[in-house]
Design an enzyme around this catalytic site. Structure first.
Site, PDB file in Angstrom:
ATOM      1  N   ASP A 228       0.810  -1.291  -0.002  1.00 49.31           N
ATOM      2  CA  ASP A 228       0.112  -0.218   0.025  1.00 49.31           C
ATOM      3  C   ASP A 228       0.883   1.275  -0.016  1.00 49.31           C
ATOM      4  O   ASP A 228       0.632   2.213  -0.826  1.00 49.31           O
ATOM      5  CB  ASP A 228      -0.828  -0.007   1.035  1.00 49.31           C
ATOM      6  CG  ASP A 228      -2.149  -0.848   1.107  1.00 49.31           C
ATOM      7  OD1 ASP A 228      -2.215  -1.390   0.029  1.00 49.31           O
ATOM      8  OD2 ASP A 228      -2.898  -1.256   2.101  1.00 49.31           O
TER       9      ASP A 228
ATOM     10  N   ASP B 221      -7.550   3.302  11.490  1.00 49.35           N
ATOM     11  CA  ASP B 221      -6.187   4.019  11.177  1.00 49.35           C
ATOM     12  C   ASP B 221      -6.663   5.247  10.528  1.00 49.35           C
ATOM     13  O   ASP B 221      -5.847   6.484  10.966  1.00 49.35           O
ATOM     14  CB  ASP B 221      -5.331   3.560  10.813  1.00 49.35           C
ATOM     15  CG  ASP B 221      -4.844   2.453  11.701  1.00 49.35           C
ATOM     16  OD1 ASP B 221      -4.853   2.389  13.090  1.00 49.35           O
ATOM     17  OD2 ASP B 221      -4.055   1.489  11.388  1.00 49.35           O
TER      18      ASP B 221
ATOM     19  N   ARG C 251      -0.209   5.135  16.688  1.00 46.22           N
ATOM     20  CA  ARG C 251      -0.617   6.145  15.634  1.00 46.22           C
ATOM     21  C   ARG C 251      -0.509   7.546  16.016  1.00 46.22           C
ATOM     22  O   ARG C 251      -0.016   8.463  15.064  1.00 46.22           O
ATOM     23  CB  ARG C 251      -2.285   5.853  14.970  1.00 46.22           C
ATOM     24  CG  ARG C 251      -2.404   4.338  14.315  1.00 46.22           C
ATOM     25  CD  ARG C 251      -1.535   3.834  13.858  1.00 46.22           C
ATOM     26  NE  ARG C 251      -1.902   2.468  13.272  1.00 46.22           N
ATOM     27  CZ  ARG C 251      -1.123   1.420  12.961  1.00 46.22           C
ATOM     28  NH1 ARG C 251       0.128   1.378  13.670  1.00 46.22           N
ATOM     29  NH2 ARG C 251      -1.626   0.444  12.291  1.00 46.22           N
TER      30      ARG C 251
ATOM     31  N   SER D  73      -3.446  -9.530   7.834  1.00 44.63           N
ATOM     32  CA  SER D  73      -3.047  -8.094   7.826  1.00 44.63           C
ATOM     33  C   SER D  73      -2.613  -8.143   9.263  1.00 44.63           C
ATOM     34  O   SER D  73      -3.191  -8.197  10.263  1.00 44.63           O
ATOM     35  CB  SER D  73      -4.368  -7.120   7.651  1.00 44.63           C
ATOM     36  OG  SER D  73      -3.860  -5.584   7.964  1.00 44.63           O
TER      37      SER D  73
END
Length: 390
Positions: A12, A121, A92, A173
């Site tokens: 990604d 996220d 994050r 993932s």
């Protein structure tokens, strides 16, 4: 235009780096935070340069992550829906904070991330950046681009000569840092089935864990874990050591169907060996040091604290206010907690603190009892008065 991209080197973000350059005719600074993840970062810098980054920053932020994010969450006993120790949500805001700092230093116009529209996220990055500098644009290429599937991303990568590492044998993932690992997707989407053994990344299957229990002693000073079995260590080294020990015994596994921020349920596997053990120990220390009213208030607050971290509200005034309350309690959180680890279980077997409120002469029913039983009868009478009817 200049953009700071949160870059991992995966499919990604590799495609996103090239796409951002192409779409915005932009100079892209690739930023990768080393926060103790399992994945090797050895090739990240080289891969980002080959993909077209004007600058690559790979920074070790493990100590900052533990001190400013994991430790407050540990002391607050943050568990989302009473199970998940929010390892990924804690990382994050740090990544966003560092991106904002780099953007300011480099004169960038925007920051970007590789999160999807249905995940948590994208909200966490957006809220964190907005809280720190609302003037910065937050770009989400994976949401905005025309690529609608993993296959179309791979085709884009081949077309533009973007080197990506894709393992078709791993359908999950996975996100990792020193505080915990999260695993989603693939067969895990079938919530009626037990997770396959291969899904777990860090911990031993409890059934295959050692047949003999292992006991460790955790030392705290001012609410900070500072020792394992009497050996003084940095907080980071405590986490690393307890991760190894607890993972060997299969401790720290969670299989949860959670309420995702964007409104639907999702299944996640989480592994947090050290976080699980350290939180159990810190909770036990609080149980002997804090008075009943403070202890119960803090226990009720812990769920809300975890929600704020999970929801991306780390930089909110409410979270800071909670930290103010929690921090006033920590100077007395000094002592030793003995933990026994055995086939996936983590059990407190001993506790001591110079600030303990436990008084054996009041608690005992044997000789040496100093409690005034007559006073207890009077207390019961007064306590029951609100329940009497005319």
């Amino acid at each position: 235009m200049k953009i700071v991209l949160a870059y991992s080197g995966g499919l990604d973000t590799s495609v996103a780096l090239h796409w951002l350059k192409e779409r915005y005719n932009a100079e892209v600074i690739a930023f990768c935070a080393d926060i103790g993840q399992l994945e090797s970062l050895d090739t990240v810098r080289e891969r980002a340069v080959r993909t077209g980054a004007s600058q690559v920053r790979v920074e070790s932020l493990t100590d900052r992550f533990l001190k400013d994010f994991a430790l407050p969450a540990l002391q607050a006993h943050a568990r989302y829906e009473n199970k998940y120790l929010v390892a990924a949500p804690l990382s994050r805001p740090l990544i966003a904070q560092r991106m904002v700092e780099i953007a300011h230093a480099e004169g960038a116009d925007a920051v970007a991330h590789g999160a999807t529209g249905k995940g948590n996220d994208q909200v966490r990055f957006h809220t964190s950046v907005t809280a720190l500098d609302p003037r910065l644009k937050v770009l989400a290429p994976v949401i905005d681009w025309e690529l609608t599937s993993r296959d179309s991303e791979l085709a884009y990568a081949r077309k533009h000569g973007i080197e990506v590492s894709v393992n078709q044998e791993n359908p999950y993932s996975i996100d990792t840092n020193i505080w915990g690992t999260s695993i989603e997707c693939g067969e895990l989407d079938d919530i009626s089935q037990a997770p396959p053994a291969r899904a777990w990344q860090l911990t031993t299957d409890p059934k295959s864990a050692p047949d003999r229990a292992e006991r460790i002693r955790l030392g705290f000073e001012g609410g900070v874990p500072v020792a394992v079995d009497g050996e003084k260590l940095t907080f980071a080294d405590v986490v690393r050591r307890v991760n190894r020990i607890a993972a060997r015994h299969g401790v720290g596994r969670v299989d949860i169907v959670e309420s995702r921020l964007v409104g639907f349920k999702t299944r996640g596997l989480y592994e947090a060996p050290a976080a699980t053990v350290l939180m159990a120990a810190h909770e036990e220390l609080e149980s002997i040091v804090l008075d009943r009213e403070v202890l119960h208030h803090k226990q009720a607050m812990a769920l809300r604290y975890a929600e704020l971290a999970y929801y991306g509200y780390w930089f909110s005034d409410l979270r800071r206010a909670f930290d103010g309350f929690v921090s006033t309690l920590q100077p007395r959180m000094t002592g030793d907690i003995d933990i026994e680890l055995y086939k996936g279980t983590c059990t407190v077997v001993g506790r001591s603190s110079p600030h303990s409120r436990y008084n054996s002469s009041l608690a005992t029913y044997e000789s040496g009892d100093t409690f005034d039983h007559k006073a207890g009868a009077g207390f019961a009478y007064v306590w029951a008065l609100p329940l009497t009817r005319p």
